[in-house]
Enzyme design. Sequence first.
Site, short mmCIF file in Angstrom:
data_model
loop_
_atom_site.label_atom_id
_atom_site.label_comp_id
_atom_site.label_asym_id
_atom_site.label_seq_id
_atom_site.Cartn_x
_atom_site.Cartn_y
_atom_site.Cartn_z
N ARG A 115 0.85 -1.18 0.00
CA ARG A 115 0.00 0.00 0.00
C ARG A 115 0.89 1.24 0.00
NH1 ARG A 115 -2.68 0.85 6.05
NH2 ARG A 115 -0.74 1.29 7.15
N ASN A 153 -4.97 8.17 4.52
CA ASN A 153 -4.84 7.27 5.67
C ASN A 153 -3.39 7.18 6.11
OD1 ASN A 153 -6.23 5.08 7.37
ND2 ASN A 153 -4.45 4.00 6.59
N GLU A 154 -3.14 7.47 7.38
CA GLU A 154 -1.80 7.34 7.96
C GLU A 154 -0.72 7.88 7.01
OE1 GLU A 154 -2.28 3.63 11.07
OE2 GLU A 154 -1.47 3.19 9.08
N GLU A 312 -7.83 4.45 15.55
CA GLU A 312 -7.51 3.02 15.47
C GLU A 312 -6.79 2.57 16.72
OE1 GLU A 312 -5.21 1.67 12.17
OE2 GLU A 312 -6.34 2.81 10.68
N GLU A 360 -3.25 -8.30 6.48
CA GLU A 360 -3.71 -8.01 7.85
C GLU A 360 -4.75 -9.01 8.34
OE1 GLU A 360 -3.11 -3.38 8.67
OE2 GLU A 360 -4.54 -3.73 7.07
N LYS A 361 -4.76 -10.20 7.77
CA LYS A 361 -5.78 -11.17 8.16
C LYS A 361 -5.61 -11.67 9.59
CE LYS A 361 -3.40 -14.97 5.71
NZ LYS A 361 -2.46 -14.07 4.99
#
Length: 680
Positions: A115, A153-154, A312, A360-361
Amino acid sequence: MTTTPWPLGVDGIAYGGDYNPEQWPLATRVEDVELMREAGVTLVSVGIFSWAQLEPREGEHDFGWLDDVLDRLHAAGIRVALATATASPPPWLSRTHPEILPELADGTVLHPGGRQAYRVSSPTYRAYALRMARTVAERYAAHPALALWHVDNELGCHVPHDFSDDSAAAFRRWLEARYGTVDALNHAWGTAFWSQRYDTFDEVLPPREAPTYPNPTQQLDFARYSSDELLAWYRELRDVLREVTPHVPTTTNLMMSTGTKWMDYFSWAGDLDVVANDHYTRAHDEDAHVELAFSADLSRGVAGGDPWMLMEHSTSAVNWQPRNRSKRPGEMLRHSFGHLARGADAIMFFQWRQSAAGAEKYHSAMLPHAGTDSDVWRSTVALGSALSAVGELRGSRVHADVALVFDYPAWWGTELDSHPSADVTYPDRVLAHYRALWRQGVTVDVVPPSADLTGYRLVVVPTLYVVTDADAANLAAAADRGATVLVTYFSGIVDEHDHVRLGGYPGAFRDLLGVRAEEFWALQDGETVTLDDGSTADVWSEHLHLRPGTEAVRTFVDGDLAGGAAVTRRPVGDAGGAAWYLATRLSPEALDDLTAALVAEAGVRPVVDGLAAGGGAGIGPGVEAVRRVADDGRSWLVVLNHTDADVQVRAGGHELLADRPVAGVLEVPAGGVAVVREAH
């Protein structure tokens, strides 16, 4: 109560998390909404990584699934923080425009597959991303579920620095705006050294890989530029959203902790309608709740004391640490209330439903792989109920008598190369002093050196290596007004251009502290020294000279500097102020003792007293208490018990979680949390 902008239509303490419905079929999405209602969810972030779903091919959009999701959430009374969908470009964009990909200092290109595979300074990327943000904003501007814009995001999480040609051009523009002329740049960077003089801005590059140490001021300015460039990108996206939906507040999720170095969030604060933070504890840290408290206090400091959002955190284990530990019973509740105690008016998680695929599962979620017959799900529902019970805290604030000075440029400067000791680092020292204050049971504001320090009784300044004249004067003024000020080693050494302040260390603080060091005395790996009270220290010492009126509180009794001062104190002004200097790295036990003396001298009281073993100051190790106060004078005491034993503290009023009166003695069970609306 506060007038801080807040997600539209969200009352009480907001509760929820990232929601990624694009990962799931329709039947699962329908179930999600019903389970959110069961858990008491009031706010979810949607669409953060959905660009490839919303625009599967350039110029072709598919909004049907997102329309349906927002409609269902609205029907259930759940508000939405809608993202710009720009956090990671779709594969078609990087295939057709590989020039958007970021580069490392050695020229390595970071390719798609994870990402954030974009260079923030790329005009091509910005054009596509701004177009996407506008498309989303125009489609959902009037949607009744829209409460907040979640911008990107971030930002800077994976690519805080880009060394590409686009970045080089943007860096030059930034430098020209900062310095005006090449002569001014040459002076600031000290380019007379090593034949680095520039004749035009066009000759300047980012600090790419070089044969040896790059120019330190070039490195420092590139860090400043990189933070500013990420902020400029946030502003561009925000301005598009404001143009389309001026009534909807905007934010982006920052990453304020001792692990995120490269964004100067104090400089970002004025551009955020509401400050939001992501925070994750470290599995190896048995006192992770202390670093959590620091991060929460830093978030409040960046927010200027206003309420802020925890955007988060995790219900249990994360996926990205070497060994990912699940949270123990009660830990999820305590961590959530730790943030709430220190000013968070939103408690949110990554993510709502645990992913079945992808990197990220194995990152925990509110609804885990095990489903609703699980401790995590039961904790999710219980937390929703608990937050509903304390909704009246919304908008109240936290007061502190102690300021801990934290500065990103000082962090960057301290950890530059070619310094006296590689063991002198920044965040560990900040956290060491924070831990010592935490153990004293006092509340701390984490603030920049430019903050208004009026009213603080104690100001702690760890390793402020880079400091401007104005900020040094601001800290000295606090002592003049009567505060006790502690400055630690390797502070005040250089100005904002990383030029040494000549005349002896600690440079900018010589007059305030009444000391002058003619030379640093870095200790070798494993080397320790002993102080005259029997305590030990390591890493650092200095050959100090004390001016008249400055006393040596502690001296070295062995080593090369035996007999020299290790800790000094100088009375300041007519209001009872004092300036202390710590010229070595004390052991944790010795730092606790010094901190206790500073707290006592400053007249700072713990938030609440305990009753165990006769009571007294504070409530003992492993227990924390914070008070939130509303503008109308109402106050709430939040007590977190991180120990495996019940504790008793002095309190009176009404405990909200158990809905029971408290008449002088509050018992908090092992691992438990209590929130008392105090009687006055």
